[in-house]
Design an enzyme around this catalytic site. Structure first.
Site, PDB file in Angstrom:
ATOM      1  N   HIS A  94       3.870  -2.219   2.971  1.00 31.58           N
ATOM      2  CA  HIS A  94       3.833  -0.863   2.410  1.00 31.58           C
ATOM      3  C   HIS A  94       5.098  -0.580   1.609  1.00 31.58           C
ATOM      4  CE1 HIS A  94       1.057  -0.734   5.849  1.00 31.58           C
ATOM      5  NE2 HIS A  94       0.405   0.209   5.180  1.00 31.58           N
TER       6      HIS A  94
ATOM      7  N   ASP B  19       0.828  -1.214   0.000  1.00 33.01           N
ATOM      8  CA  ASP B  19       0.000   0.000   0.000  1.00 33.01           C
ATOM      9  C   ASP B  19       0.859   1.261   0.000  1.00 33.01           C
ATOM     10  OD1 ASP B  19      -2.043  -1.769   0.211  1.00 33.01           O
ATOM     11  OD2 ASP B  19      -2.825  -1.024   2.123  1.00 33.01           O
ATOM     12  N   ASP B  20       0.194   2.363  -0.331  1.00 34.63           N
ATOM     13  CA  ASP B  20       0.696   3.740  -0.141  1.00 34.63           C
ATOM     14  C   ASP B  20       1.744   4.185  -1.153  1.00 34.63           C
ATOM     15  OD1 ASP B  20      -0.993   3.691   1.974  1.00 34.63           O
ATOM     16  OD2 ASP B  20       0.535   3.860   3.536  1.00 34.63           O
TER      17      ASP B  20
ATOM     18  N   HIS C 182      -5.964   2.804  -4.072  1.00 35.72           N
ATOM     19  CA  HIS C 182      -5.903   3.056  -2.629  1.00 35.72           C
ATOM     20  C   HIS C 182      -6.365   4.487  -2.354  1.00 35.72           C
ATOM     21  CE1 HIS C 182      -4.802   1.761   1.316  1.00 35.72           C
ATOM     22  NE2 HIS C 182      -3.797   2.616   1.468  1.00 35.72           N
TER      23      HIS C 182
ATOM     24  N   HIS D 126      -5.334   9.093   0.022  1.00 36.18           N
ATOM     25  CA  HIS D 126      -5.305   8.246   1.216  1.00 36.18           C
ATOM     26  C   HIS D 126      -6.403   8.670   2.192  1.00 36.18           C
ATOM     27  CE1 HIS D 126      -3.541   5.820   4.510  1.00 36.18           C
ATOM     28  NE2 HIS D 126      -3.023   5.118   3.514  1.00 36.18           N
TER      29      HIS D 126
END
Length: 700
Positions: free
Chosen positions: A234, A82-83, A133, A137
């Site tokens: 991540h 993620d991210d 995603h 965020h």
């Protein structure tokens, strides 16, 4: 042919400011995203979440019909990140995955995709899967419906612009495992399902965002008892060095336990969830990427400009302060002669019947017995000539001519002047007693071609004149001291200045090439080898505009004329002697501090106001306070040096905002006017007035 002043450029300037503020908002508010979930979700109720969801698999399909929970096949692991994409950590993670020949699924943040589209292309080129995603965020569990739609639409667009494909995979930020889904999460999953997205959760969390050791990450990411798993890691959002270090160990550990690796869709038995994007979607996504990339450059540019403006402003304040002290300590080496020589005063006038008499009387009472006053009535339509004649003194002559402009009026006055020393005074100005002798004292030096006097504001009633009073004392007065020390003063104010006739003749008289004839003649004298000096003790009081419109026209003419003069005398940069001092000391100062610096001022003020209003940063406001305190100190010194009262000093903070902003806009107006080829005028000139005419004289 007379050029018309442009008007549409104000819309351009307003548009630039609006785009600038929009870019700041996009970069600092929209793209900044959320720093954490809006609520602490551990305590949220979950009574509305179906049992099949909370006890089911990590992929929720709520797009059509009853919700479906998909589980990972036994012995299969889907690595998810993620991210990202992050320019530091994503390439390193991709290298580890390539070395281990392991596929993964990357849930990308839209703003990161827009900033680094090449990294998403590298992910898909390596065979990895990509999901969304959100764009910033955002916490979809607490976001309103419009925000959810906007987040997903923007993410979908930039992904299409980056790789030319759409995806239905979505991992909501701050999500966890199926048994942690609460009512808010469930409603968010239903909303995103209605928009066509699969909700992807996880079954194993490496907690790499808080782990201090790689062993902790590996321990949290390894499933037990051979069950399939979706592992959450991540590749962006912070320091992911421990994630990179742990990834190879994790893959080796899972392989040793007999796990096989698959993209998320393959791990849960779904077909690929990507599809080609349409042409319009790709174009729109590419445009959005370029917009975001442009927006994210604004804050660094603003910071750079702020530092540059702060540095230049500090340098100017230090220069002015040092020059004020040095000029006062130096004093003057020219004492007034015991008997003043003959002086001719030239007073150009156009519709000045209210002030011309007081101007002439002040000259007669100025302490110079042998004074010859030539009033040039430049086509006045009021009683200017009659008011001057009414003074009834044989030393006063009135010359009338058709309206030809101020330079022509000055040259006509010089032609009728009787003496070598020429004093030029505006018709709305009254010189102080003793001013003439101080100017004459400076001209005792045969190398001095002209002397600038110290102009003060006469009508100090009202906010606008008082602001100008502070400006005249602080900015004009201190700058003229600085230029005097530099050895090349660029301006002899029209309100009060003295010339040597020989020097004027050598330069061809007062030129009409620019709208700032007082600046043009001073620069011409410097280039001809004459010194132009400043006498702070030669005072004259002049009337300043009392309306915004009047001030605007005056300062526009000054700024435009200064620009013209700088361009006209630009070759002084390569010339020796006094001309070289003008070209290499004075002209750069004028160019930087009077023309270029005002260009950045509106943007900096807009950034400061935005920072205060949005709470993004207090730095501009703090900087403004510090510089205002410095300006107050310097202004107090300048007022004391000029023997002025400090009672109006409290107006300086407002002057440094509203008044300074107005002057900056005037400068921008002048620069755009010059760029568009238009030209303001000293006063209206009709075609008939432009014809040469014989001057008429009257002597009392």
């Amino acid at each position: 042919m007379r050029a018309c002043s442009p008007r549409g450029h104000w819309w351009v300037l307003a548009g630039v400011l609006m785009v600038f503020l929009a870019a700041l908002f996009l970069a600092t508010s929209v793209l900044r995203g959320a720093g954490g979930p809006d609520t602490v979700q551990e305590h949220e109720p979950d009574d509305l979440v179906p049992q099949s969801v909370s006890a089911g698999g990590p992929v929720l399909d709520t797009r059509t019909g009853p919700p479906v929970s998909l589980s990972v096949r036994p012995g299969t692991v889907a690595l998810t990140f993620d991210d990202g994409p992050d320019p530091t950590w994503t390439p390193q993670i991709l290298r580890v995955l390539a070395e281990k020949r392991v596929p993964a699924t990357f849930f990308v943040v839209g703003r990161q995709v827009a900033e680094h589209p090449e990294l998403v292309r590298a992910q898909t080129a390596a065979g990895h899967e990509v999901g969304l995603h959100t764009f910033t965020h955002a916490d979809l569990a607490t976001a309103p419906v419009w925000r959810t739609r906007l987040e997903l639409a923007a993410s979908r667009a930039v992904l299409a612009g980056a790789i030319g494909r759409h995806t239905t995979l979505l991992r909501p930020p701050y999500s966890s495992m199926p048994d942690a889904v609460n009512n808010r999460d469930w409603h968010a999953a239903l909303r995103t399902g209605a928009l066509g997205y699969l909700t992807v959760l996880s079954t194993q969390d490496g907690l790499d965002w808080e782990a201090h050791h790689t062993e902790d990450i590996v321990h949290g990411a390894v499933p037990h008892d051979g069950r399939g798993a979706v592992v959450l890691l991540h590749d962006g959002g912070g320091d992911r060095s421990r994630t990179v270090a742990a990834l190879g160990q994790l893959i080796d550990e899972l392989k040793a336990r007999g796990y096989r690796f698959a993209p998320l869709t393959g791990a849960v038995g779904l077909p690929p969830q990507t599809a080609p994007a349409g042409v319009l979607d790709r174009w729109y996504g590419a445009a959005l990427i370029r917009l975001v990339q442009a927006a994210v450059t604004v804050p660094p540019v603003v910071v750079t400009l702020l530092y540059a403006v702060a540095l230049l402003t500090t340098a100017r304040l230090l220069l002015l302060a040092a020059a004020a002290v040095a000029h006062r300590r130096r004093g003057t080496s020219h004492m007034p002669p015991p008997v003043l020589p003959g002086v001719s005063a030239v007073v150009p006038a156009h519709n000045e019947q209210d002030t011309i008499a007081s101007c002439v009387r002040a000259l007669l009472d100025g302490g110079c017995p042998d004074i010859d006053i030539v009033v040039v009535d430049d086509g006045s339509t009021d009683g200017t000539a009659a008011a001057a004649l009414a003074v009834n003194d044989p030393r006063v002559r009135v010359v009338t001519q058709r309206n030809q402009g101020k330079p022509a009026a000055l040259n006509a006055g010089v032609a009728y002047a009787a003496h070598e020393l020429i004093l030029m005074v505006d018709a709305d100005t009254t010189i102080a007693p003793g001013a003439v002798k101080h100017l004459v004292a400076a001209l005792a030096d045969p190398t001095v071609g002209a002397v600038a006097g110290n102009t003060k504001v006469a009508n100090r009633t009202g906010l606008l004149p008082l602001w100008q009073h502070l400006e005249y004392v602080m900015s004009f007065g201190l700058e003229r001291r600085l230029f005097d020390l530099a050895g090349a003063s660029p301006t002899i104010p029209g309100a009060i200045g003295a010339f040597r006739r020989t020097a004027l003749t050598a330069c061809g008289g007062i030129s009409a090439d620019t709208l700032a004839e007082d600046t043009d003649i001073a620069m011409a004298l410097c280039r001809a080898g004459w010194r132009v000096v400043y006498r702070s003790d030669a005072h004259a009081h002049t009337y300043v505009p009392t309306s915004i419109r009047g001030l605007w026209h005056q300062r526009h003419r000054w700024a435009y004329g200064t620009l013209q003069s700088i361009w006209k005398h630009r070759r002084a940069v390569a010339e020796p002697g006094i001309a070289g001092r003008l070209g290499r000391r004075t002209l750069p100062y004028l160019l930087v501090f009077q023309l270029l610096l005002p260009l950045a001022a509106p943007l900096m003020d807009a950034a400061a106001l935005y920072g205060l209003a949005s709470g993004t940063t207090p730095v501009p406001a703090i900087t403004w306070i510090v510089f205002t305190l410095c300006q107050l100190t310097l202004a107090a010194y300048a007022l004391r040096a000029d023997q002025e009262s400090l009672r109006h000093l409290w107006l300086l903070p407002l002057q440094q905002t509203l008044y300074r902003m107005a002057l900056c806009l005037v400068t921008i107006h002048a620069l755009i006017t010059a760029a568009l080829g238009a030209s303001p005028h000293w006063r209206p000139v009709t075609p008939a007035d432009a014809e040469p005419s014989e001057a008429q004289t009257a002597t009392v």
